[in-house]
Each structure stands twice: as C-alpha cells, then as structure tokens.
Design an enzyme around this catalytic site. Structure first.
Site, short mmCIF file in Angstrom:
data_model
loop_
_atom_site.label_atom_id
_atom_site.label_comp_id
_atom_site.label_asym_id
_atom_site.label_seq_id
_atom_site.Cartn_x
_atom_site.Cartn_y
_atom_site.Cartn_z
N HIS A 165 0.77 -1.50 -0.10
CA HIS A 165 0.17 0.21 -0.19
C HIS A 165 0.88 1.39 0.34
CE1 HIS A 165 -4.04 -2.04 0.07
NE2 HIS A 165 -3.47 -2.54 1.20
N ARG A 186 7.15 -6.08 3.52
CA ARG A 186 5.65 -5.77 1.99
C ARG A 186 5.76 -5.71 1.73
NH1 ARG A 186 -0.21 -4.63 4.91
NH2 ARG A 186 -0.01 -2.90 4.10
N GLU A 195 -5.23 -12.23 6.55
CA GLU A 195 -6.51 -10.88 6.65
C GLU A 195 -7.82 -11.00 6.12
OE1 GLU A 195 -4.42 -7.57 5.48
OE2 GLU A 195 -3.81 -8.52 3.30
C1 3PY Z 1 -4.07 -4.44 7.19
O1 3PY Z 1 -4.82 -4.48 8.67
O2 3PY Z 1 -5.27 -5.41 6.64
C2 3PY Z 1 -3.08 -4.52 7.19
O3 3PY Z 1 -2.78 -5.08 5.79
C3 3PY Z 1 -1.83 -3.83 7.73
O4 3PY Z 1 -2.03 -3.40 7.63
MG MG Z 2 -4.89 -5.69 5.27
#
Ligand code: 3PY
Ligand code: MG
Length: 261
Positions: A47, A72, A151
């Site tokens: 990001h 990352r 995630e």
């Molecule tokens: C999230 O919280 O989704 C992340 O990728 C942290 O940067």
């Molecule tokens: Mg994320």
C-alpha cells in the site's frame, strides 16, 4: 553479528519487538527511523508509495543503524520476496495469503533448497550479513523470516495449514482487512469484537505450532495492548502518521502557548 541475521533472535527474545512502518518514497526516512529505538524497520510495497529501487536503497541505511529490515511485498509477488532477501531484507510479510497453495509458493520463494526453491544470487545480502557465501547459504533459511498475512475469512479457516507450511515462519495479522472481511464488507474497525476474537485464536494457533505471531497496530497505545496479549512483533502506525501526529502536536503546543502569552 550483522542485524541482517538477527530478526529471528529478536522475535524469540521474549520481549515483543516493535517495528516502524514506512511507505513514503524516500529511503532516508527508514534510515532515520532506524536511529530511533525501534527493534526493526518495515517497508511497505503493498500500500505504500515505496518502489523496489527505493526499498533496496533503504536497506544499507537501516542495517548501518544496527536494525533488521522487513518488507511487505505486493499481493502474490513472491519473486520480489526473493529479490528483497537477496538485497539484505531479513523478513518478508506477504499479504492476502488465502490458500494453502499461496502459502506453499511463499515458502518456496523465501527459502533455499532443500526446504524451498529460492534461486542463488544474494550479492548484497552476503556483504551486509558479514557472512561468506557458503555460510550465508547454510544459515539464510534460519534467519530469513517469512510471515504470511491472515486478513480474510479464508485465511482464518486454514490458519493451521498456513502455519504448518514448509518455509513459513509465522503469521502477520492485518486487523483492518480482517475487520472488513468479518463484517461482510460492513466496516473498517481493527479492534472490533470479531477481530479481537480472531486475534486471540490466531495467536493461540501460532503458539501451538511454535511459529511467530505478528500484527499491525495503528497507534502506539494499541501496540501496547497487543504486546501485553503476547504478540512477538507489532508494527506501529506509518511514517505518514508519525509526521501528522508530530506536526499536530507541535502546532497545538505552539498555538496553546501563543494564546497563553
Ligand atoms: C491490515 O490491517 O489489513 C493490514 O494490512 C495492516 O497494514
Ligand atoms: Mg491488509
């Protein structure tokens, strides 16, 4: 010993490690933050604005300050993971690892044979690690840390398989995306009750598998809460939030004292 080799030891030391988080397109920011008492510096290519050349330029600056670098990578860009390790990065965070095959590919690209399929060419990493090429080859699989991001609901459902994947050293929870997933697209709330439950679950599974558990915290206060919960590594905020917070505090102090004078 060079900080290139130290990330795993710092994570195993028992104290939670706190990492800065950088995304701005300037390697000197990571180099300067490395002079603050962070345990590690993370640069974000998913990001953040940071590109490959800028990230590679940041590595010697951070290593010169005695800190390990994590990066990352963009989603699915495992070839970049190998390239960053070749340049002296100590840890790779791979976002959106949602299938066992994603985890296997990630493990293969970050570890040399026989564990994985990382190709040989770590010229800068050999120099920065202070090791001979032979010793680098023998030791790199042990000190190069691969963290798979959890995630999504899919990742949560297979967290044990991800943790058991050869070459994957641990998990890194993205609480913002996880909150979106667990609310079925309803809300971004990295400390929602559903996320809190998932954090405890993933942490317990990582402990049971003897793997690292890492997490992102938007603020230092939240990082302290997650450190007390037992995470090994917590990345805090971002270079942009450090700038904004510092600027807001300085300006507020200036305005308050100007009024008082
Ligand atoms: C999230 O919280 O989704 C992340 O990728 C942290 O940067
Ligand atoms: Mg994320």
């Amino acid at each position: 010993m060079s900080s290139v080799q130290e990330l795993g030891d710092r994570l195993r030391a028992g104290n939670p490690a706190f990492s800065a988080w950088c995304g701005l397109l300037e390697p000197g920011i990571a180099g300067l933050l490395a002079r603050e008492p962070f345990d590690a510096i993370t640069l974000d290519m998913q990001h953040g604005a940071i590109d490959l050349a800028t990230l590679i330029r940041a590595i010697p600056l951070v290593v010169a300050a005695g800190k390990p670098v994590l990066a990352r990578i963009p989603v699915g860009d495992f070839a970049t993971a190998s390239r960053l390790l070749d340049s002296g990065v100590s840890g790779i965070i791979a976002p959106m690892i949602n299938t066992v095959e994603d985890a296997r590919r990630f493990g293969r690209f970050t570890k040399f044979p026989p564990l994985g399929e990382r190709s040989w060419g770590p010229h800068a990493a050999v120099a920065l690690s202070g090791l001979s090429p032979t010793d680098y080859f023998t030791r790199a699989n042990g000190f190069s840390i691969a963290l798979a991001m959890i995630e999504t609901r899919e990742a949560l459902g297979i967290v044990d398989d991800i943790l058991a994947t050869p070459g994957v050293d641990g998990v890194f929870i993205g609480p913002a995306d996880l909150s979106i997933a667990l609310s079925n697209g309803g809300v971004v709330d990295p400390a929602s009750p559903e996320v809190e439950k998932a954090l405890d679950h993933v942490l317990a599974r990582a402990r049971a598998a003897n793997r690292f558990a890492a997490v992102y915290a938007p603020t230092g206060e939240r990082a302290a809460v997650l450190a007390r919960r037992g995470f090994d590594l917590i990345a805090i905020g971002s270079d942009i939030t450090y700038l904004r917070t510092g600027a807001a505090q300085a300006l507020a102090a200036a305005r308050a004292s100007a009024k008082g004078a």
